[in-house]
Design a protein around this motif. Structure first.
Motif, PDB file in Angstrom:
ATOM      1  N   ARG A   8     -35.128  45.715  65.798  1.00 27.08           N
ATOM      2  CA  ARG A   8     -35.329  47.133  66.121  1.00 27.08           C
ATOM      3  C   ARG A   8     -35.243  47.253  67.642  1.00 27.08           C
ATOM      4  NH1 ARG A   8     -40.887  50.679  65.597  1.00 27.08           N
ATOM      5  NH2 ARG A   8     -39.981  52.607  66.430  1.00 27.08           N
ATOM      6  N   ASN A  15     -40.605  56.765  72.131  1.00 33.93           N
ATOM      7  CA  ASN A  15     -41.591  55.925  71.428  1.00 33.93           C
ATOM      8  C   ASN A  15     -42.882  55.936  72.229  1.00 33.93           C
ATOM      9  OD1 ASN A  15     -39.093  53.449  70.601  1.00 33.93           O
ATOM     10  ND2 ASN A  15     -39.979  54.968  69.236  1.00 33.93           N
ATOM     11  N   ILE A  19     -43.127  60.762  70.262  1.00 38.95           N
ATOM     12  CA  ILE A  19     -42.329  61.914  69.826  1.00 38.95           C
ATOM     13  C   ILE A  19     -41.324  61.453  68.758  1.00 38.95           C
ATOM     14  CG2 ILE A  19     -40.537  63.547  70.604  1.00 38.95           C
ATOM     15  CD1 ILE A  19     -41.933  63.588  73.330  1.00 38.95           C
ATOM     16  N   PHE A  20     -41.179  62.241  67.677  1.00 37.13           N
ATOM     17  CA  PHE A  20     -40.167  61.930  66.661  1.00 37.13           C
ATOM     18  C   PHE A  20     -38.778  61.980  67.304  1.00 37.13           C
ATOM     19  CE2 PHE A  20     -43.446  63.213  63.523  1.00 37.13           C
ATOM     20  CZ  PHE A  20     -43.372  62.096  62.691  1.00 37.13           C
ATOM     21  N   THR A  21     -38.002  60.918  67.099  1.00 39.24           N
ATOM     22  CA  THR A  21     -36.722  60.786  67.792  1.00 39.24           C
ATOM     23  C   THR A  21     -35.530  60.995  66.864  1.00 39.24           C
ATOM     24  OG1 THR A  21     -37.854  59.092  69.081  1.00 39.24           O
ATOM     25  CG2 THR A  21     -35.498  59.342  69.462  1.00 39.24           C
ATOM     26  N   GLY A  22     -35.473  60.252  65.761  1.00 39.04           N
ATOM     27  CA  GLY A  22     -34.358  60.396  64.831  1.00 39.04           C
ATOM     28  C   GLY A  22     -33.017  60.197  65.516  1.00 39.04           C
ATOM     29  N   GLU A  87     -30.839  55.725  63.263  1.00 41.02           N
ATOM     30  CA  GLU A  87     -32.192  56.033  62.786  1.00 41.02           C
ATOM     31  C   GLU A  87     -32.071  57.095  61.700  1.00 41.02           C
ATOM     32  OE1 GLU A  87     -34.948  55.513  61.772  1.00 41.02           O
ATOM     33  OE2 GLU A  87     -36.222  55.266  63.530  1.00 41.02           O
ATOM     34  N   TYR A  90     -34.455  62.801  61.442  1.00 38.88           N
ATOM     35  CA  TYR A  90     -35.806  63.339  61.240  1.00 38.88           C
ATOM     36  C   TYR A  90     -35.833  64.865  61.207  1.00 38.88           C
ATOM     37  CZ  TYR A  90     -39.721  60.068  60.760  1.00 38.88           C
ATOM     38  OH  TYR A  90     -40.660  59.191  60.260  1.00 38.88           O
ATOM     39  N   LYS A  98     -45.842  63.439  67.331  1.00 33.89           N
ATOM     40  CA  LYS A  98     -46.231  63.007  65.985  1.00 33.89           C
ATOM     41  C   LYS A  98     -47.639  63.492  65.613  1.00 33.89           C
ATOM     42  CE  LYS A  98     -42.887  59.267  66.059  1.00 33.89           C
ATOM     43  NZ  LYS A  98     -42.469  57.879  66.083  1.00 33.89           N
ATOM     44  N   ARG A 114     -43.402  60.476  56.509  1.00 31.55           N
ATOM     45  CA  ARG A 114     -43.157  59.468  57.541  1.00 31.55           C
ATOM     46  C   ARG A 114     -43.048  58.048  56.979  1.00 31.55           C
ATOM     47  NH1 ARG A 114     -46.678  57.769  62.886  1.00 31.55           N
ATOM     48  NH2 ARG A 114     -45.066  56.372  63.670  1.00 31.55           N
ATOM     49  N   ARG A 115     -43.851  57.727  56.003  1.00 27.41           N
ATOM     50  CA  ARG A 115     -43.810  56.350  55.495  1.00 27.41           C
ATOM     51  C   ARG A 115     -43.550  56.243  53.994  1.00 27.41           C
ATOM     52  NH1 ARG A 115     -42.389  55.417  59.507  1.00 27.41           N
ATOM     53  NH2 ARG A 115     -43.269  54.248  61.244  1.00 27.41           N
ATOM     54  N   ASN A 184     -36.415  52.881  60.862  1.00 29.92           N
ATOM     55  CA  ASN A 184     -36.197  53.223  59.451  1.00 29.92           C
ATOM     56  C   ASN A 184     -34.904  52.662  58.875  1.00 29.92           C
ATOM     57  OD1 ASN A 184     -38.586  55.005  58.680  1.00 29.92           O
ATOM     58  ND2 ASN A 184     -37.946  55.817  60.666  1.00 29.92           N
TER      59      ASN A 184
HETATM   60  O1  LIG Z   1     -39.261  58.758  65.834  1.00 29.96           O
HETATM   61  C1  LIG Z   1     -38.505  58.120  65.071  1.00 29.96           C
HETATM   62  O2  LIG Z   1     -37.305  58.369  64.943  1.00 29.96           O
HETATM   63  C2  LIG Z   1     -39.095  56.992  64.231  1.00 29.96           C
HETATM   64  C3  LIG Z   1     -39.009  55.678  64.915  1.00 29.96           C
HETATM   65  O3  LIG Z   1     -39.558  55.663  66.173  1.00 29.96           O
HETATM   66  O4  LIG Z   1     -40.442  57.315  63.984  1.00 29.96           O
HETATM   67  P1  LIG Z   1     -41.315  56.743  62.781  1.00 29.96           P
HETATM   68  O5  LIG Z   1     -41.903  55.473  63.217  1.00 29.96           O
HETATM   69  O6  LIG Z   1     -42.366  57.778  62.621  1.00 29.96           O
HETATM   70  O7  LIG Z   1     -40.469  56.658  61.559  1.00 29.96           O
END
Ligand SMILES: O=C(O)[C@@H](CO)OP(=O)(O)O
Length: 236
Positions: A8, A15, A19-22, A87, A90, A98, A114-115, A184
């Protein structure tokens, strides 16, 4: 079969800011550059020869791979990129803090999205500037392929498809393959390789900069998995 190394990307600026990045193309933070450097030094000091490298279209994964290859003295090898390793998209959560999203939607829905496995985040609308159709890098994808908010299951479909079309043929040739991707997309690949059932996915966390090694038998059945660490470096 060759060895597969999944990494990864190192920590990005988002990170660190939680903040959600996607699919947002955020670069590595200095901490992430450092993680990639250490991974490259581990590869070099253990005399691992990577034959081919794959990454997503996103610069945090591309830069991580480039730094690893640089420190491993392997910058000359073939390096292929695909959006299918990106990724997870998102959707409308991209760019949002988050903890604030958790506060808004509640713990249960937050963690299911998220998980969990099948629940997607809210989608991007077609006129949203974050919609991937506005990003030139994805111009040769058909409209139907452009994700606007993916569940892990949807991310897994395209990542595993790429695994079979591009990565497995290299492993079959006996090549050592490095894949630099995302929390992910790697979770999805690990889930496929390790035969993880949907309800077990929440337990799979993928840490930044860790070199996760997979070895297979001739029938592509998983034989061994381990991570390469600085400790093993010291032990050697
Ligand atoms: O923000 C994101 O795109 C992902 C990875 O950093 O977040 P998460 O860990 O919540 O899946």
């Amino acid at each position: 079969m060759g060895k597969l190394i999944l990494v990864r990307h190192g920590k990005s600026f988002w990170n660190i800011k939680n903040i959600f990045t996607g699919w947002t193309d955020i670069d590595l933070a200095p901490k992430g550059v450092e993680e990639a450097r250490i991974a490259g030094e581990i590869i070099r000091s253990q005399n691992i020869t990577i034959d081919i490298c794959f990454s997503s279209y996103l610069k945090r994964a591309i830069r991580t791979a480039s730094i690893i290859l640089d420190y491993a003295n392997l910058m000359h090898i073939d390096f292929l990129k695909s959006w299918k390793l990106n990724e997870r998209n998102y959707g409308a959560w991209q760019g949002r803090n988050k903890d604030e999203v958790k506060e808004d939607v509640g713990e249960d829905l937050f963690w299911a999205i998220r998980r969990g496995y099948s629940t997607p985040p809210p989608s991007l609308s077609t006129d949203d500037e974050r919609h991937p159709k506005f990003d030139y890098r994805h111009h040769n994808l058909s409209k139907g392929d452009l994700p606007v908010g993916e569940s892990l299951e949807q991310t897994k479909q395209r990542a595993v498809q790429y695994f079979f079309e591009a990565i497995v043929p290299e492993l079959v040739k006996g090549k050592t393959v490095l894949v630099s991707a995302h929390g992910n997309s790697i979770r999805a690949l690990m889930g496929h390789i390790e035969n993880i059932v949907p309800k077990e996915y929440p337990k799979v966390e993928v840490h930044t900069g860790v070199l996760n090694v997979y070895e297979f038998d001739n029938a592509m059945k998983l034989k061994d998995k381990y991570s390469l660490t600085q400790e093993s470096l010291v032990a050697i």
